[in-house]
Design a protein around this motif. Structure first.
Motif, PDB file in Angstrom:
ATOM      1  N   VAL A  44       4.764  -1.165   1.937  1.00 45.08           N
ATOM      2  CA  VAL A  44       4.636  -0.444   3.206  1.00 45.08           C
ATOM      3  C   VAL A  44       4.975   1.028   3.031  1.00 45.08           C
ATOM      4  CG1 VAL A  44       5.538  -0.257   5.564  1.00 45.08           C
ATOM      5  CG2 VAL A  44       5.045  -2.517   4.582  1.00 45.08           C
ATOM      6  N   ASP A  61      -2.686   2.710  -2.418  1.00 47.45           N
ATOM      7  CA  ASP A  61      -1.303   2.747  -1.933  1.00 47.45           C
ATOM      8  C   ASP A  61      -1.205   3.129  -0.473  1.00 47.45           C
ATOM      9  OD1 ASP A  61      -2.196   5.230  -2.403  1.00 47.45           O
ATOM     10  OD2 ASP A  61      -0.495   5.918  -3.612  1.00 47.45           O
ATOM     11  N   GLU A  62      -2.259   3.757   0.101  1.00 48.05           N
ATOM     12  CA  GLU A  62      -2.246   4.120   1.502  1.00 48.05           C
ATOM     13  C   GLU A  62      -2.897   3.043   2.370  1.00 48.05           C
ATOM     14  OE1 GLU A  62      -0.797   6.566   3.113  1.00 48.05           O
ATOM     15  OE2 GLU A  62       0.067   7.376   1.269  1.00 48.05           O
ATOM     16  N   THR A 121       2.251  -1.147  -5.701  1.00 48.19           N
ATOM     17  CA  THR A 121       0.973  -1.594  -5.129  1.00 48.19           C
ATOM     18  C   THR A 121      -0.022  -1.941  -6.229  1.00 48.19           C
ATOM     19  OG1 THR A 121       1.338  -0.188  -3.194  1.00 48.19           O
ATOM     20  CG2 THR A 121      -0.914  -0.980  -3.581  1.00 48.19           C
ATOM     21  N   GLY A 125       4.286   2.768   0.482  1.00 48.88           N
ATOM     22  CA  GLY A 125       3.248   3.433  -0.310  1.00 48.88           C
ATOM     23  C   GLY A 125       3.633   3.660  -1.748  1.00 48.88           C
ATOM     24  N   ARG A 178      -0.973  -0.340   3.202  1.00 50.02           N
ATOM     25  CA  ARG A 178       0.406  -0.230   3.699  1.00 50.02           C
ATOM     26  C   ARG A 178       0.638  -1.082   4.940  1.00 50.02           C
ATOM     27  NH1 ARG A 178       2.245   5.953   3.878  1.00 50.02           N
ATOM     28  NH2 ARG A 178       4.137   4.916   4.650  1.00 50.02           N
TER      29      ARG A 178
END
Length: 854
Positions: A81, A21-22, A88, A83, A25
């Motif tokens: 974006v 998720d990071e 995601t 997160g 982004r």
């Protein structure tokens, strides 16, 4: 699991992620991931750090996913974006489904169902494994191990695994997969074991990695199998080519060694040496040449079989090295047989010449011995000075005796001339012992000259002392004068009647018989002369008795007494019938049974060989039964021909008897032994070649899938245009066949097309088309054979889609001998993407099919 899956692809691009998720982004690694797994280029990403740049990049990735037919529900660029982990992960699962699972297809099932069916099929043979889903079926770890063992049995000791130890099983599979299969560890063994129902998506993601790993290996295995098959064909063909080259070299070397021996025409000095050369030649014909005839025939058969195999495997025709073509071998063989034929004729002529020389030499020795015996003591007698103390009557007697000797000496002049003539003939015929002959002849001639000189000197001495020779016994003198030449005639007659003779033709013996008959016709006159000479002797005795004269011993003028005349006459009478018998026996021998026996057998064998040649020719062009029937029929024919060999051996024995009898003309037959030998060798070669042609037709039929009806139709077409029934088409016959039904026009364009086809069916430019070549042409377009493009595609799989391959990859994917075969022959790869040790598999593949040089 998803992180590990993403990293398994991203590392190919030289990067990794730690947190989904990071790290996704900004959209950059997301776009890179999509490019790696799809193999396509995405729009250029924006490198700015502002939010709008990140949203644009993620939108480009989402648009690409949507372009692949994937519906993205409630997933937006802003959530990614920002997160949003749930969004995601949902996006990543969507990517996994589309690019890792959706394209899986097994027996008309796809995606999840196809993957499940693949797992079930692969693990079916293993005990304690029953894959029904993507959760609890995998908890004990046996299914993971079974998948690995099924494809790489050397990595897993499956029989040692226990169902009651799931953690050990799972860790074993995960570790082996990561270490040996390049599949990263995506699951945790304890999490799976301690969860009632493992996460289905995680299991599917991990299992899909096994599918892609092993399906790629299976593809590589298929490619490797195809390459192995092609290389095996090539290696076998190369082995056959090497065998042909070796056999051809050996045969040509034997021919080259043999021809100088057959062309060596240096005569030997004696008949025994020449007879040994003739026996050596017979050994060559009986022992040494027949195996070479078989080798030559087998070489042609091997050549034809090899060319058939090359055609069937879509390979270029075999061209032997220079000087080793079948035509080269046939030319050398013709040279050999030409030398062989002349050699035998020369040997026989030399033997006849040496026999003639031996006969002349023996005749010389016989006449020389007779003459030397006659001259023994003559010089001493001529040198004797007895006339110095002789009375007048003795002198007269000596003069008369000397006259008789002169008459005798003159009679011997002919013998001396004969001796000199024989010596001259021996010199002209290059008799090996001419030196001794000339020495002896010269001695005789010198002695003859000395006798002439001494005779002349003695006559002068006698005449000088002859003063008052008034009385002489005329009858004794007359007797001596007539007895001496008659005695010489009888001696010559006895010598001629005992003279040895050697003849080779009927004409020669008839000439001797005619001369002997002429001699017998003179016997009555000779007998009358004998009676007249004896009457002179009787008359002298009668006068002496009438006048009471006491004769003192023998006739003082001659040593030839009536007893000697009668004895020699009786000897002549005995020798005449013996000479008759000898000439009659020789005449019989010249017309003996050898000639008739050989002629009878030669007529039978020659006619049989000719008949068999015609029958084989008919069999090869008829369509009776299947090819197997024709092959069986021909092999029975071959056995019958081999069984006939004793008849040829018998003929060779009869021929040898004729040669040993020195008989060289045979009016009873037109066949010579040379004709029979050549015919027999041609018959053996023809039946062997015909059998090989049918075997190659069977090989072609089976490889091309030609039916019996098609084969008969091909044969009917071939026979129809084979106007002279020679089993071969000329260009005009072949072109007529093509024009009649195979889409070749009789115009300039058709001529060009025909020339192209002719170069294919007649690569050696012999100007002839065989039935085998016609079958190849008729079935060439329907044959399913490996091609250079297929082999290139297979190498590309083994090379991992690279334009080159390495020695390490070849050794890993192919058996050792075939890997080394490729490495030794592949050229270095010269492309811009080359690495050290890169090999060019494309040029190698085209060379296998004759499209370039290997």
């Amino acid at each position: 699991t998803f992180t590990a899956w993403c990293n398994s692809h991203l590392r190919k691009a030289g990067t990794q992620i730690e947190n989904i998720d990071e790290d996704f982004r900004d959209g950059l690694k997301l776009m890179l991931l999509l490019e790696v797994i799809s193999g396509e280029r995405l729009p250029k990403p924006e490198r700015g750090k502002m939010r709008v740049h990140k949203i644009n990049n993620v939108n480009k990735a989402l648009d690409f996913i949507a372009s692949k037919g994937v519906k993205l529900v409630s997933i937006g660029a802003e959530e990614i974006v920002d997160g949003n982990a749930k969004m995601t992960l949902g996006m990543i699962w969507t990517i996994i489904l589309r690019f890792a699972i959706q394209d899986i297809s097994v027996e008309e099932t796809s995606a999840k169902e196809g993957l499940l069916l693949w797992c079930q099929r692969k693990t079916a043979p293993y005990k304690n494994v029953n894959v029904q889903n993507f959760h609890i079926s995998w908890k004990d770890g046996l299914a993971f191990n079974a998948l690995i063992h099924r494809h790489r049995p050397e990595l897993i000791e499956y029989d040692k695994l226990r169902k009651d130890d799931p953690v050990t099983n799972l860790n074993n599979a995960f570790e082996v997969a990561e270490k040996y299969l390049d599949i990263p560890k995506m699951l945790d063994a304890e999490d799976i074991v301690n969860t009632a129902r493992p996460d289905e998506k995680a299991i599917m993601t991990y299992v899909s990695s096994f599918y892609h790993a092993f399906s790629g290996a299976q593809k590589a295995e298929t490619a490797a199998n195809r390459i192995c098959k092609v290389l095996a064909v090539n290696q076998e063909n190369e082995h056959l080519m090497e065998d042909y080259e070796r056999l051809a070299s050996d045969l040509l070397e034997w021919i080259r060694r043999t021809i100088p021996w057959l062309e060596d025409r240096v005569p030997q000095k004696t008949i025994q040496e020449m007879q040994q050369k003739l026996e050596d030649f017979r050994d060559y014909r009986r022992v040494h040449k027949p195996p070479k005839v078989q080798e030559k025939c087998q070489l042609e058969i091997n050549f034809n079989t090899l060319q058939t195999k090359l055609r069937l495997s879509n390979r270029p025709a075999f061209m032997p090295s220079e000087g080793r073509m079948v035509s080269d071998i046939n030319n050398c063989w013709q040279h050999l047989e030409q030398a062989e034929k002349g050699y035998e004729e020369w040997l026989l002529n030399e033997i006849r010449r040496l026999e003639r020389l031996d006969h002349l030499a023996e005749k010389f020795r016989q006449k020389a011995s007779i003459h030397e015996a006659w001259t023994d003591g003559k010089e001493a007698m001529l040198k004797h000075r007895d006339y110095e103390t002789a009375t007048l009557s003795d002198i007269k007697a000596l003069i008369r005796k000397h006259e008789a000797f002169e008459s005798d000496l003159a009679a011997h002049q002919d013998r001396v001339e004969q001796i000199a003539a024989i010596a001259q003939e021996l010199n002209e015929l290059d008799y090996y012992d001419s030196h001794n002959v000339n020495t002896r002849c010269q001695k005789i001639c010198d002695q003859w000259d000395a006798l002439g000189s001494l005779t002349h000197s003695r006559r002068e001495a006698l005449e000088k002392t002859e003063k008052q020779l008034e009385t002489i016994d005329q009858l004794h003198l007359e007797y001596a004068k007539r007895a001496a030449p008659f005695n010489n005639w009888m001696e010559s007659a006895m010598e001629d009647l005992q003279d040895m003779f050697i003849v080779h033709t009927i004409e020669e013996i008839e000439g001797l018989i005619s001369a002997h008959d002429q001699f017998k016709s003179t016997l009555p006159d000779a007998d009358r002369e004998r009676e007249a000479i004896l009457a002179i002797h009787k008359e002298a005795q009668r006068i002496a008795e009438s006048n009471h004269i006491k004769l003192s011993g023998s006739n003082p003028y001659t040593t030839v007494t009536p007893q000697i005349i009668n004895s020699k006459w009786e000897k002549v009478q005995q020798l005449v019938p013996k000479r008759d018998h000898a000439l009659e026996e020789q005449s019989k021998q010249q017309s003996n049974e050898h000639l008739r026996r050989f002629a009878s057998q030669a007529n039978i064998v020659g006619s049989w060989i000719q008949t068999k040649m015609e029958e084989i020719g008919r069999i090869s062009i008829e369509m009776n039964g299947t090819l197997e029937d024709q092959l069986s029929h021909l092999k029975q024919y071959e056995l019958s021909i081999v069984d006939y060999k004793p008849n040829l051996d018998l003929l060779e024995q009869q021929h040898q008897l004729i040669q040993e009898a020195l008989i060289f003309d045979n009016k009873h037959t037109n066949y010579t032994m040379e004709h029979i030998r050549v015919g027999w060798e041609q018959l053996l070669t023809t039946i062997a070649r015909t059998i090989n042609e049918v075997e190659n037709q069977i090989l072609t039929r089976d490889a091309k899938g030609i039916s019996q009806e098609q084969m008969q139709e091909f044969r009917a077409s071939f026979n129809h245009f084979d106007k002279n029934h020679g089993g071969r088409w000329g260009p005009e016959e072949f072109k007529a066949c093509l024009i009649s039904g195979y889409d070749v026009e009789n115009d300039r364009q058709g001529d060009a097309e025909f020339n192209r086809i002719m170069s294919v069916v007649d690569p050696n430019h012999s100007g002839l088309v065989t039935f085998q070549a016609f079958i190849d042409f008729m079935s060439r377009e329907t044959t399913d054979t490996d091609t250079a493009d297929q082999v290139i595609a297979s190498f590309k799989v083994l090379a991992g889609d690279k334009n080159f391959i390495t020695a390490e990859e070849l050794r890993r994917e192919l058996p050792p001998d075939q890997a080394e075969y490729c490495i030794a022959r592949m050229a270095p790869y010269q492309g811009p993407d080359a690495v050290p040790g890169a090999l060019d598999y494309k040029s190698f593949s085209t060379a296998l099919y004759g499209e370039s040089d290997l």
